[in-house]
Write a protein that holds these residues in place. Structure first.
Motif, PDB file in Angstrom:
ATOM      1  N   ASP A   1       9.328  -7.853   1.459  1.00 26.34           N
ATOM      2  CA  ASP A   1       9.276  -9.082   2.252  1.00 26.34           C
ATOM      3  C   ASP A   1      10.350  -9.214   3.295  1.00 26.34           C
ATOM      4  O   ASP A   1      10.295 -10.151   3.978  1.00 26.34           O
ATOM      5  N   ILE A   2      11.257  -8.209   3.376  1.00 29.32           N
ATOM      6  CA  ILE A   2      12.382  -8.464   4.176  1.00 29.32           C
ATOM      7  C   ILE A   2      12.284  -7.358   5.362  1.00 29.32           C
ATOM      8  O   ILE A   2      11.971  -6.209   4.945  1.00 29.32           O
ATOM      9  N   PRO A   3      12.090  -7.613   6.585  1.00 27.96           N
ATOM     10  CA  PRO A   3      12.118  -6.694   7.570  1.00 27.96           C
ATOM     11  C   PRO A   3      13.221  -5.599   7.587  1.00 27.96           C
ATOM     12  O   PRO A   3      14.425  -5.967   7.383  1.00 27.96           O
ATOM     13  N   HIS A   4      12.694  -4.456   7.709  1.00 28.44           N
ATOM     14  CA  HIS A   4      14.046  -3.435   7.462  1.00 28.44           C
ATOM     15  C   HIS A   4      13.438  -2.089   8.380  1.00 28.44           C
ATOM     16  O   HIS A   4      12.143  -1.911   8.366  1.00 28.44           O
ATOM     17  N   PRO A   5      14.521  -1.241   8.729  1.00 27.03           N
ATOM     18  CA  PRO A   5      14.288  -0.138   9.665  1.00 27.03           C
ATOM     19  C   PRO A   5      13.490   0.859   8.524  1.00 27.03           C
ATOM     20  O   PRO A   5      13.742   0.956   7.459  1.00 27.03           O
ATOM     21  N   LYS A   6      12.577   1.906   9.007  1.00 23.60           N
ATOM     22  CA  LYS A   6      12.283   3.145   8.511  1.00 23.60           C
ATOM     23  C   LYS A   6      13.122   4.405   8.954  1.00 23.60           C
ATOM     24  O   LYS A   6      13.256   4.118  10.049  1.00 23.60           O
ATOM     25  N   PRO A   7      13.010   5.377   8.112  1.00 23.60           N
ATOM     26  CA  PRO A   7      12.393   5.712   7.078  1.00 23.60           C
ATOM     27  C   PRO A   7      12.785   4.902   5.706  1.00 23.60           C
ATOM     28  O   PRO A   7      13.897   4.583   5.834  1.00 23.60           O
ATOM     29  N   ARG A   8      12.007   4.841   4.740  1.00 22.66           N
ATOM     30  CA  ARG A   8      12.277   3.972   3.525  1.00 22.66           C
ATOM     31  C   ARG A   8      12.638   4.945   2.337  1.00 22.66           C
ATOM     32  O   ARG A   8      11.631   5.819   2.024  1.00 22.66           O
ATOM     33  N   ILE A   9      13.658   4.705   1.837  1.00 23.88           N
ATOM     34  CA  ILE A   9      14.019   5.662   0.425  1.00 23.88           C
ATOM     35  C   ILE A   9      13.803   4.582  -0.641  1.00 23.88           C
ATOM     36  O   ILE A   9      14.731   3.853  -0.714  1.00 23.88           O
ATOM     37  N   LEU A  10      13.405   4.973  -1.784  1.00 26.46           N
ATOM     38  CA  LEU A  10      13.327   4.593  -3.091  1.00 26.46           C
ATOM     39  C   LEU A  10      14.442   5.361  -3.802  1.00 26.46           C
ATOM     40  O   LEU A  10      14.118   6.252  -4.309  1.00 26.46           O
ATOM     41  N   TRP A  11      15.466   4.282  -4.401  1.00 23.33           N
ATOM     42  CA  TRP A  11      16.429   4.900  -5.108  1.00 23.33           C
ATOM     43  C   TRP A  11      16.067   4.417  -6.621  1.00 23.33           C
ATOM     44  O   TRP A  11      16.447   3.123  -6.809  1.00 23.33           O
ATOM     45  N   LEU A  12      16.062   5.283  -7.713  1.00 20.45           N
ATOM     46  CA  LEU A  12      15.704   4.733  -9.054  1.00 20.45           C
ATOM     47  C   LEU A  12      16.592   5.401  -9.871  1.00 20.45           C
ATOM     48  O   LEU A  12      17.203   6.660  -9.814  1.00 20.45           O
ATOM     49  N   THR A  13      17.083   4.619 -10.763  1.00 19.50           N
ATOM     50  CA  THR A  13      17.647   4.783 -11.999  1.00 19.50           C
ATOM     51  C   THR A  13      17.139   4.448 -13.253  1.00 19.50           C
ATOM     52  O   THR A  13      17.760   4.933 -14.527  1.00 19.50           O
ATOM     53  N   VAL A  14      15.934   3.692 -13.361  1.00 22.05           N
ATOM     54  CA  VAL A  14      15.272   3.481 -14.464  1.00 22.05           C
ATOM     55  C   VAL A  14      14.185   4.088 -14.615  1.00 22.05           C
ATOM     56  O   VAL A  14      13.220   4.051 -13.788  1.00 22.05           O
ATOM     57  N   PRO A  15      14.019   5.006 -15.453  1.00 22.32           N
ATOM     58  CA  PRO A  15      12.662   5.896 -15.504  1.00 22.32           C
ATOM     59  C   PRO A  15      11.263   5.083 -15.312  1.00 22.32           C
ATOM     60  O   PRO A  15      10.572   5.855 -14.895  1.00 22.32           O
ATOM     61  N   SER A  16      11.296   4.005 -15.924  1.00 16.18           N
ATOM     62  CA  SER A  16       9.857   3.228 -15.876  1.00 16.18           C
ATOM     63  C   SER A  16       9.671   2.808 -14.506  1.00 16.18           C
ATOM     64  O   SER A  16       8.463   2.768 -14.140  1.00 16.18           O
TER      65      SER A  16
END
Length: 334
Positions: free
Chosen positions: A63-78
């Motif tokens: 919901d927050i305007p932001h530049p791309k590319p967009r990277i999703l950083w995960l540490t919780v496997p689910s």
């Protein structure tokens, strides 16, 4: 520059760990970081922690305007099952613990992680050895330390630290993977030593050693004041059980102790075996004897330990990670 989103996993102001350290440094080199805080927030808000680091409390990063590319950083496997909610250009899984014992439930998600992640970073050799056989883009990036933060200390001694005896301290999660039986023996054999524990209870309802008069549990300390405590330790402990889960532990506390200049006594975890000037024992009696000898001996290796910590600063880790991301992103575009 990209935007890196971290789904709700660890409260920002809980124990300051690998995610907060790495994401904070991503923002310091110009990437936009949207950290979705973990917790129940009656009034949703977005706080700016720096010009490019935003804490989203009860707010979706999308919901927050932001530049791309967009990277999703995960540490919780689910969270691998929530990828569609973020429409990322790159999915990164940062593997920090073995999916065994306390984290056994994580193993269910590993097939999806291997299938859907573009990059996998691993904090220890054993975790790396698992993933590198199953995924084409896996890299070993151990934990590190904010060397400047821990090598300098405020001059004032914390008021709640005990006095009158040498301090042997532990900083980190107060958790089932500590070798509590070993600690009981060592504490009983060293009544002239104060044992201080700092950190939050994790999967424990109470502190297990509260009955001993020379033991002081001081709770979770703010990250900003933590170096002041460590600088008053005469010795830092890493007393972990040796299990399938802990064989994948690359303890952040090792680097923080070393940056603070203090000697370290631990159990022989695989990730500690090659650390210079560390002291390792698994037998409680030998552990206690080594502790006593260290407190009596002159410390002649402080400079070497601090140099090791400085060489493992989080800024070094970020440089490695960004290089791998750049290579992978260019591969995707080719």
């Amino acid at each position: 520059m990209s935007t890196i989103i971290y789904p709700p996993s660890i409260p920002w102001n809980w124990m300051f760990q690998r995610p907060q350290q790495l994401l904070g440094r991503f923002s310091s080199v110009g990437h936009t970081v949207l950290y979705e805080d973990l917790g129940n927030f009656s009034t949703p808000k977005v706080s700016s922690l720096s010009p490019s680091l935003f804490l989203c409390q009860g707010y979706s990063a999308m919901d927050i305007p932001h530049p791309k590319p967009r990277i999703l950083w995960l540490t919780v496997p689910s969270h691998i099952n929530s990828i569609k909610n973020y429409e990322p250009d790159l999915v990164i899984y940062d593997a920090v613990d073995e999916p065994k014992e306390e984290f056994a439930s994580w193993a269910t998600y590993y097939p999806s992680i291997i299938e859907k992640s573009d990059l996998i970073f691993c904090s220890s050799q054993s975790i790396y050895e698992y993933f590198v056989k199953r995924h084409p883009h896996v890299y070993l990036v151990p934990n590190g330390v904010d060397y400047v933060h821990f090598s300098h200390s405020l001059s004032n001694r914390p008021m709640d630290l005990p006095s009158g005896k040498p301090i042997v301290g532990y900083s980190g999660a107060i958790a089932p993977w500590l070798d509590w039986e070993l600690l009981k023996i060592v504490i009983q054999q060293n009544p002239k030593v104060n044992f201080v524990f700092l950190g939050a209870l994790f999967q424990l309802y109470r502190f297990p050693l509260k009955k001993y008069q020379n033991v002081f549990y001081l709770g979770l300390k703010n990250y900003q004041e933590l170096p002041t405590y460590l600088h008053h330790f005469d010795l830092g402990l890493i007393p972990f059980l040796q299990t399938e889960m802990t064989k994948g532990c690359n303890p952040i506390k090792l680097y923080e102790y070393y940056a603070s200049g203090i000697r370290v006594l631990g159990t022989p975890l695989p990730e500690l075996l090659c650390v210079p000037k560390i002291n390792l024992e698994s037998n409680p009696l030998l552990f206690s004897m080594r502790l006593q000898n260290l407190l009596e001996e002159k410390d002649v290796c402080q400079a070497e330990r601090m140099a090791y910590a400085q060489a493992n600063d989080w800024s070094e880790r970020i440089g490695q990670i960004l290089q791998y991301i750049f290579i992978r992103a260019n591969t995707n575009q080719a």
